[in-house]
Structures are given as C-alpha cells and as structure tokens.
Design a protein around this motif. Structure first.
Motif, PDB file in Angstrom:
ATOM      1  N   THR A  13       0.853  -1.191   0.000  1.00  0.00           N
ATOM      2  CA  THR A  13       0.000   0.000   0.000  1.00  0.00           C
ATOM      3  C   THR A  13       0.883   1.233   0.000  1.00  0.00           C
ATOM      4  N   LEU A  14       0.612   2.154  -0.902  1.00  0.00           N
ATOM      5  CA  LEU A  14       1.292   3.439  -0.918  1.00  0.00           C
ATOM      6  C   LEU A  14       0.384   4.474  -0.251  1.00  0.00           C
ATOM      7  N   ILE A  15       0.984   5.368   0.519  1.00  0.00           N
ATOM      8  CA  ILE A  15       0.237   6.421   1.201  1.00  0.00           C
ATOM      9  C   ILE A  15       0.778   7.764   0.744  1.00  0.00           C
TER      10      ILE A  15
ATOM     11  N   CYS B  15       1.437   2.130 -11.545  1.00  0.00           N
ATOM     12  CA  CYS B  15       2.415   1.458 -12.403  1.00  0.00           C
ATOM     13  C   CYS B  15       3.098   0.264 -11.741  1.00  0.00           C
ATOM     14  N   TRP B  16       3.247   0.281 -10.394  1.00  0.00           N
ATOM     15  CA  TRP B  16       3.944  -0.828  -9.753  1.00  0.00           C
ATOM     16  C   TRP B  16       3.116  -2.105  -9.912  1.00  0.00           C
ATOM     17  N   MET B  17       3.725  -3.090 -10.574  1.00  0.00           N
ATOM     18  CA  MET B  17       3.055  -4.372 -10.825  1.00  0.00           C
ATOM     19  C   MET B  17       1.653  -4.180 -11.409  1.00  0.00           C
ATOM     20  N   ARG B  18       1.532  -3.174 -12.271  1.00  0.00           N
ATOM     21  CA  ARG B  18       0.301  -2.866 -13.019  1.00  0.00           C
ATOM     22  C   ARG B  18      -0.860  -2.396 -12.145  1.00  0.00           C
ATOM     23  N   GLY B  19      -0.514  -1.949 -10.941  1.00  0.00           N
ATOM     24  CA  GLY B  19      -1.558  -1.329 -10.140  1.00  0.00           C
ATOM     25  C   GLY B  19      -1.695  -1.915  -8.753  1.00  0.00           C
TER      26      GLY B  19
ATOM     27  N   GLY C 271       0.620   9.922 -17.272  1.00  0.00           N
ATOM     28  CA  GLY C 271      -0.195   9.559 -16.114  1.00  0.00           C
ATOM     29  C   GLY C 271      -1.157   8.437 -16.389  1.00  0.00           C
ATOM     30  N   ALA C 272      -2.024   8.199 -15.430  1.00  0.00           N
ATOM     31  CA  ALA C 272      -2.996   7.102 -15.532  1.00  0.00           C
ATOM     32  C   ALA C 272      -4.173   7.418 -14.615  1.00  0.00           C
ATOM     33  N   PHE C 273      -5.317   6.826 -14.924  1.00  0.00           N
ATOM     34  CA  PHE C 273      -6.440   6.848 -13.996  1.00  0.00           C
ATOM     35  C   PHE C 273      -6.270   5.680 -13.031  1.00  0.00           C
ATOM     36  N   HIS C 274      -6.183   5.993 -11.744  1.00  0.00           N
ATOM     37  CA  HIS C 274      -5.997   4.944 -10.735  1.00  0.00           C
ATOM     38  C   HIS C 274      -6.618   5.451  -9.441  1.00  0.00           C
TER      39      HIS C 274
END
Length: 362
Positions: free
Chosen positions: A96-98, A115-119, A153-156
């Motif tokens: 988990t990223l905070i 992006c890390w391990m595709r999400g 970027g990406a939608f996440h």
C-alpha cells in the motif's frame, strides 16, 4: 464526520472528513491489506504529520520517501525513485502506498501505485485545501514534463481519502487561498447556489472557520464524487472540472512551474474562460465581473503574470492533453453553474483573450 462515497461501476471508496482524523490510527490501519507500506511526503509536511501516520502502522514494514516540496518535483525522476524504492522493499501486489501531502505528492504517489506491478493500493491523505477538494478525489495521477503538466499519467483510484481539516492550520495562507480557487470552481461550473454561499462566507473561509471550511470541503468533494461516478475517465461531464485549467496549465508551464501556485493559475484561468465566454456572446459581462469580485475577495490573482506573452501561452495550450484532433478544447460557461465543453474556438479569439489578460473591471 462528513462521510462521502465515490461510487464507480466496479467499486466504491469512502471520503472521510473530520478534525483530528490523523489521531485516529485505526481508520488508516483498516485500509492496509498487506505487510508493506510506502509513505510518500515532502519536506514541509513530513515533519508535521509523518510520525502520526507511522504510529498506527507499527506492526508493518514501513518505508518513507520524503522529497523537496513543489511542482517541479512531480517528474519522471521522482517517479523512478519510487519504483526503485518499491523494488528494494521487495514489495508485492499487496503493498500500500500512502500519499501524505498536497497535490504534487498525491499525483506522484498515485501514478507510482498505478504502475507498480500494473496497479496496487494507495491511500490519499491530503494536507492542502486544494488537494482535499480536487486532486485527492477521482483517481487522476500523473507527472509533468517540461513541455506541459500531467502529460504522463494514468487513472488509478485511491482505496480511501482521509481528510483531517486540522492540517489546514499549518498551511501557509497563500496555499489556503490557492485551494479556495478550486472550491470556487465547483460553484462556477455546477452550482450557482453554492457560489452565492461562497460569496456570503468569503471572510470565514479565509479565516478557516472550522464549520465553514468543513462544509466547503464536503460540498466540493460531493460535486467531485458525483461527476467522477458519471464519468470516471473523462469522456464526458468530467471534462467540466477543467474549467480554467487549460489557461492555468499554460501559465504554469510558461512560468516554469515556479511562479503562480496551481490554484492561483486556475483562478486566472477561470477568469480568462469567463472573459472569453462573454466576448463570444455566450454569457454576460456581469457574471464575469461577479466571478472576478469573488476571486478578489479571496485574495487570489486575476491577471496573467507580467512577462508572459500571449503567443507563448497559446503555444502551450495547443499541447494540452484535453485537446482533440489538434483543436484546443476549452470549458466555457453560459452562466454561473452552467459550464460546457467548447471545442473549436477560433485561436484568434483565444489569443485576444490572453492579450486582455483577465482581471475583473470596476
């Protein structure tokens, strides 16, 4: 506590808004599913709140990345740094990223999580008003290039958004004002009644009156949640949230990300969009003036900074990611609360608008 929900087609997530929320570690701990956590913050925010966040995660493997503050840090090099840290941690898909900080930290951390391990999972803990009402909600993540903002970027979507309004007490007054620009945006594009409420409470907002500021954040987040639920990846209504942003991003880029804050640039951009709407006969001059007066009451800039050439700003607007088939796509309005997507506005009209430079008259 204000408890809102962003309801998407595949899942939903909560937005919690409360004073002292960072001192309720069980709320954050309940959102951690694996054993690895990477907290990302900046050198302004970390000394104030990092220990409080870490205190509730003592049973986990926690690493921290603290970067300098500022838009210039939202770049591919910082993104690469986070990737290497995750690799060194041997982080798997349950990491988990905070994101603990403002919009720069939220955008950068969210993009790394995408992006890390595709999400992987990430949590937004916004500590600026601008991030609370805008960038922390909705899953837009990105980094900047020298050629323009948010081009990579990406939608996440985050797992949750935790908003502790007490963090605003340590925010510089200029940052508070910059965040209020995004609050004004919701009234300008969706809700004339909310706009009038902001006019009535301008002094209380600047003074960070706890009840008034919590209400403004909750109403802003509710608007953001509703539009994201309708249009998660900006194929339709969500584009309206970019009111003032095409102009504003051009100002930030032309100024090298070192002049106006994002919210300040958006304030100028909204007024440029309202001015253009009036000159195209789409809206009245009176509503342009009304927007300018509220921005001035909130002590926000209303003119393009000196030294920025209209032709240079137009050149940056041509690279805006919202453009379609080489045409600049703007968000304009017909009246307060009535924004719409306006593709194909003649560049000569945009150039004249930039030359006028904004600023409410009278």
């Amino acid at each position: 506590m204000h408890h809102l929900t962003v309801s998407l087609a595949q899942r939903s997530y909560p937005i919690l808004i409360e004073r002292g929320l960072l001192h309720r570690p069980e709320l954050l701990r309940a959102q951690i599913k694996g054993r690895h956590v990477l907290i990302v913050s900046d050198q302004h925010v970390a000394p104030l709140y990092l220990d409080a966040v870490r205190a509730g995660l003592a049973d986990l493997v926690v690493e921290c990345c603290v970067i300098p503050a500022g838009e210039r840090e939202k770049n591919l090099d910082r993104f690469g740094q986070l990737m290497h840290m995750l690799a060194a941690m041997k982080a798997s898909r349950d990491v988990t990223l905070i994101a603990l900080g403002g919009g720069v930290i939220g955008d950068l951390t969210g993009f790394a999580a995408a992006c890390w391990m595709r999400g992987v999972r990430f949590i937004q803990i916004p500590t600026t008003l601008l991030a609370m009402v805008d960038s922390s909600v909705g899953g837009k993540t990105a980094v900047d290039l020298p050629q323009g903002k948010n081009l990579v970027g990406a939608f996440h979507q985050p797992a949750t958004v935790l908003i502790d309004t007490d963090t605003l007490a340590t925010l510089p007054a200029r940052e508070v004002r910059a965040g209020l620009a995004e609050v004004v945006k919701y009234g300008a594009i969706f809700d004339a009644e909310f706009f009038a409420w902001l006019e009535q409470h301008a002094e209380s907002l600047l003074a960070l009156d706890p009840g008034v500021i919590a209400e403004a954040i909750a109403r802003s987040c509710q608007h953001k949640a509703e539009v994201v639920a309708r249009d998660e990846t900006e194929q339709g209504d969500r584009a309206l949230l970019n009111f003032g942003h095409t102009f504003g991003h051009a100002i930030e880029t032309a100024d090298g990300y070192g002049g106006l804050l994002h919210g300040e640039a958006v304030a100028v951009g909204m007024l440029l969009a309202a001015d253009l709407s009036a000159h195209l006969g789409l809206a009245t001059q009176a509503e342009f003036e009304r927007l300018g007066q509220l921005l001035q009451c909130l002590q926000l800039p209303t003119r393009v900074p000196d030294g920025l050439q209209a032709s240079e700003l137009l050149r940056h607007m041509r690279l805006d990611k919202k453009n379609v088939s080489g045409q600049i796509r703007l968000i304009l309005w017909r009246a307060l609360g009535q924004a719409f997507v306006a593709p194909g506005v003649e560049e000569t009209e945009i150039l004249r608008c930039l030359e006028r430079g904004g600023a409410a008259r009278g």
